[in-house]
Write an enzyme that holds these catalytic residues in place. Structure first.
Site, PDB file in Angstrom:
ATOM      1  N   CYS A  71      74.852 -86.731  -2.489  1.00 62.78           N
ATOM      2  CA  CYS A  71      75.586 -87.345  -1.382  1.00 62.78           C
ATOM      3  C   CYS A  71      76.546 -86.327  -0.772  1.00 62.78           C
ATOM      4  O   CYS A  71      76.144 -85.229  -0.408  1.00 62.78           O
ATOM      5  CB  CYS A  71      76.297 -88.601  -1.879  1.00 62.78           C
ATOM      6  SG  CYS A  71      77.062 -89.598  -0.573  1.00 62.78           S
ATOM      7  N   LEU A  72      77.833 -86.665  -0.661  1.00 62.37           N
ATOM      8  CA  LEU A  72      78.802 -85.741  -0.091  1.00 62.37           C
ATOM      9  C   LEU A  72      78.907 -84.468  -0.920  1.00 62.37           C
ATOM     10  O   LEU A  72      79.153 -83.388  -0.376  1.00 62.37           O
ATOM     11  CB  LEU A  72      80.169 -86.440   0.002  1.00 62.37           C
ATOM     12  CG  LEU A  72      81.343 -85.640   0.551  1.00 62.37           C
ATOM     13  CD1 LEU A  72      81.021 -85.046   1.915  1.00 62.37           C
ATOM     14  CD2 LEU A  72      82.587 -86.507   0.614  1.00 62.37           C
TER      15      LEU A  72
END
Length: 618
Positions: free
Chosen positions: A350-351
């Site tokens: 993800c991030l």
């Protein structure tokens, strides 16, 4: 003749002024750059005015869960004005309304003739499970269901396809209309929901009493800052995050965990995992049967994991680049010292994957060759198609959030959770209200849902830079995002890339993740797995109904668009984890004895047992 006229004008202009006439010079208008500075008292008051504005915005933001009323009003006016000046669209909507009324009347007539068992005139969307129970097919509940679905379809037509409306505004208006309709759905009211009515009759109303107690308990736990009911059954370090290991490095932002080997020989290249810091790291180390860490160590890999510290108001000025330097780069230094002489397989989720890709591009730019490969799970690099999250990204919305974050120092976990819940309001809000409060039934907590309730905060400066630089301005994909004091380009990455996406991801849509293909100038192995943003990534072997597609695109291959890719890539049954493990093994050396835990001589002594201290901070 023209020359004579110009000469006459020049001679007239050169004549001296006649006696008795005074020619006043035309005053010069100063340019903006040469105008005098504003008065000192105006400069002194400017910070005060800004502080007042920010205070007002922050107060409103707390009441609206961080949503900007100005952004919604702007979108509504854009839609309303263009709809008012589109008589053709209006005529289409009137005709659709009349046809839907006829269809509903015919359905009602058929139901009367067939004693309430007529075939429906409209079916719910595949992802809409509110009306799955057979009780909804019985009159009069079938009439309420069909009327609602037709109304929902009409409003979708009304809020989309209006000529001249900005696409972002159209999406926002359609989203807002959907939220209002979902709140008014007949499934949410006890007297229009046949399932709730049947349960009330069966239990003599005990379900409503139990539901009221559930609502009171949830409200009390929320007020006390406690986790949801059932989450206490998954204590960190006892039921989840139990893979054995040691904390071998700590700074103000991270703890680095080195996991103990579970086999006698391991691949020489270590694996460093960079999770997102929006949530706790142990989504990749849940209960043993769902742990990616446990799976990797079982496959003969030395695994390191970053555990991010939960920031507080004192961290308001921590920047996005601080996360790269104190997070990814500091962890790489430690891993290189503990397992010297071997390149590193780096993986980001993800991030964390976005940050890792930025770090990898900066390393390639600077001639740092410590990476053996790069794996990205549900990580976006181009944010032009970032899905419904872009509803909350705009100048008005970000400015609103910045005022809120400046007042708090961080973006609170509950404020982030509200935005994510709105994206799936049927599944995460209304269905839960019906189940827990109207039917009086608690859904059993799982390790994944318990993790989902263990949220973190985000530093104000970092989150503002993330929203503006990546989401709003798309600086990374366009070569403007700074790492250090210079921009980076994903095309500089030369190590092989493994990118995983999921079919029903509402946070990082798979078509957005797919954009790694035109951005990276290297071999890309892309996996499209079943499931959503979390459940599709946490997909251990043996899970029922798991499937995936996988294809490697060489740097010299021609580009395939997403539709072509999915049409040409066959579907495989089962988890994608074994495919990733095989991909790593192909790019690793032969197994050898595992390295020691930590490297005290190099300054990386063992500091404690996994999962460490940072993950336990509230």
């Amino acid at each position: 003749m023209l020359d004579a006229e110009v000469r006459d004008r020049a001679e007239t202009a050169a004549e001296p002024p006649r006696p008795g006439l005074r020619l006043r010079p035309i005053p010069e208008v100063p340019s903006p750059a040469s105008r005098p500075d504003p008065p000192e008292d105006e400069d002194d008051l400017a910070p005060v005015r800004r502080a007042i504005d920010q205070s007002v915005h922050a107060s409103v933001a707390r009441m609206t869960a961080g949503l900007s009323p100005a952004a919604l009003a702007e979108a509504w006016f854009d839609w309303a004005i263009h709809a008012a000046f589109s008589p053709g669209k209006q005529a289409t909507l009137v005709m659709k309304l009349l046809r839907k009324q006829v269809r509903l009347a015919q359905f009602a007539a058929r139901s009367a003739v067939l004693q309430g068992h007529a075939a429906p005139c409209i079916d719910p969307l595949p992802q809409d499970h509110r009306f799955d129970d057979p009780a909804w097919q019985v009159w009069p509940f079938s009439l309420a269901c069909q009327s609602f679905l037709l109304t929902q379809q009409w409003w979708h037509n009304a809020t989309t396809g209006v000529p001249g409306v900005c696409r972002a505004h159209e999406t926002m208006v359609a989203f807002a209309a959907r939220q209002v309709l979902d709140a008014a759905a007949p499934s949410n009211l006890p007297w229009t929901n046949p399932v709730v009515l049947g349960e009330t009759v069966r239990t003599g109303g005990a379900n409503l009493v139990t539901g009221l107690l559930n609502a009171a308990e949830d409200a009390q736990r929320a007020a006390d800052g406690l986790k949801p009911v059932g989450a206490d059954a998954f204590p960190v370090g006892d039921a989840v995050a139990v893979s054995p290991g040691k904390v071998v490095f700590r700074n103000r932002l991270i703890e680095l965990i080195q996991y103990a080997p579970t086999v006698t020989a391991v691949r020489p290249e270590p694996v460093l995992i960079v999770p997102a810091w929006i949530m706790k790291f142990y989504i990749l180390d849940l209960s043993p049967e769902n742990s990616l860490v446990r799976y990797l160590t079982g496959q003969g890999h030395t695994v390191f994991m970053i555990s991010w510290r939960n920031p507080g108001p004192e961290d308001r000025d921590v920047s996005f680049d601080d996360y790269r330097r104190l997070g990814v780069m500091a962890a790489l230094e430690a891993v290189s010292a503990i397992v010297p002489g071997h390149p590193i397989h780096a993986a980001g989720y993800c991030l964390g994957g976005t940050l890792l890709a930025i770090a990898a591009a900066a390393m390639s730019r600077d001639g740092d060759a410590r990476l053996a490969s790069l794996s990205l799970f549900a990580a976006q690099l181009d944010f032009t198609e970032a899905g419904e999250l872009t509803l909350f990204i705009g100048e008005s919305q970000i400015s609103f959030l910045e005022s809120l974050m400046r007042s708090q120092g961080t973006l609170d976990a509950r404020q982030m959770a509200g935005a994510f819940q709105l994206l799936r309001s049927n599944d995460l809000i209304w269905s839960r209200i019906v189940r827990d409060y109207l039917l009086g039934r608690r859904q059993p907590m799982t390790d994944l849902t318990a993790w989902n309730a263990d949220a973190t905060r985000l530093p104000a400066r970092m989150h503002a830079e993330y929203l503006r630089g990546l989401f709003l301005d798309n600086d990374l994909a366009e070569g403007r995002f700074l790492a250090g004091d210079r921009p980076v380009s994903i095309s500089d990455i030369r190590v092989p890339v493994f990118a995983a996406a999921t079919e029903r991801d509402h946070v990082a849509p798979w078509r957005s993740v797919f954009k790694i293909h035109p951005l990276a100038d290297t071999d890309v192995t892309f996996v499209l797995a079943s499931g959503g943003h979390n459940a599709g990534i946490v997909a251990p072997p043996g899970r029922k109904q798991a499937r995936h597609r996988i294809r490697t695109t060489r740097a010299t291959d021609r580009y395939r668009d997403p539709d072509t890719w999915i049409g040409q890539t066959p579907q495989c049954e089962g988890s994608w984890w074994p495919a990733w493990a095989a991909w790593l093994a192909e790019r690793s050396g032969p197994p050898a004895p595992p390295p020691a835990m930590g490297a005290p001589a190099s300054g990386y002594a063992v500091l404690g047992d996994a999962p460490g201290a940072y993950v336990l901070e509230a």
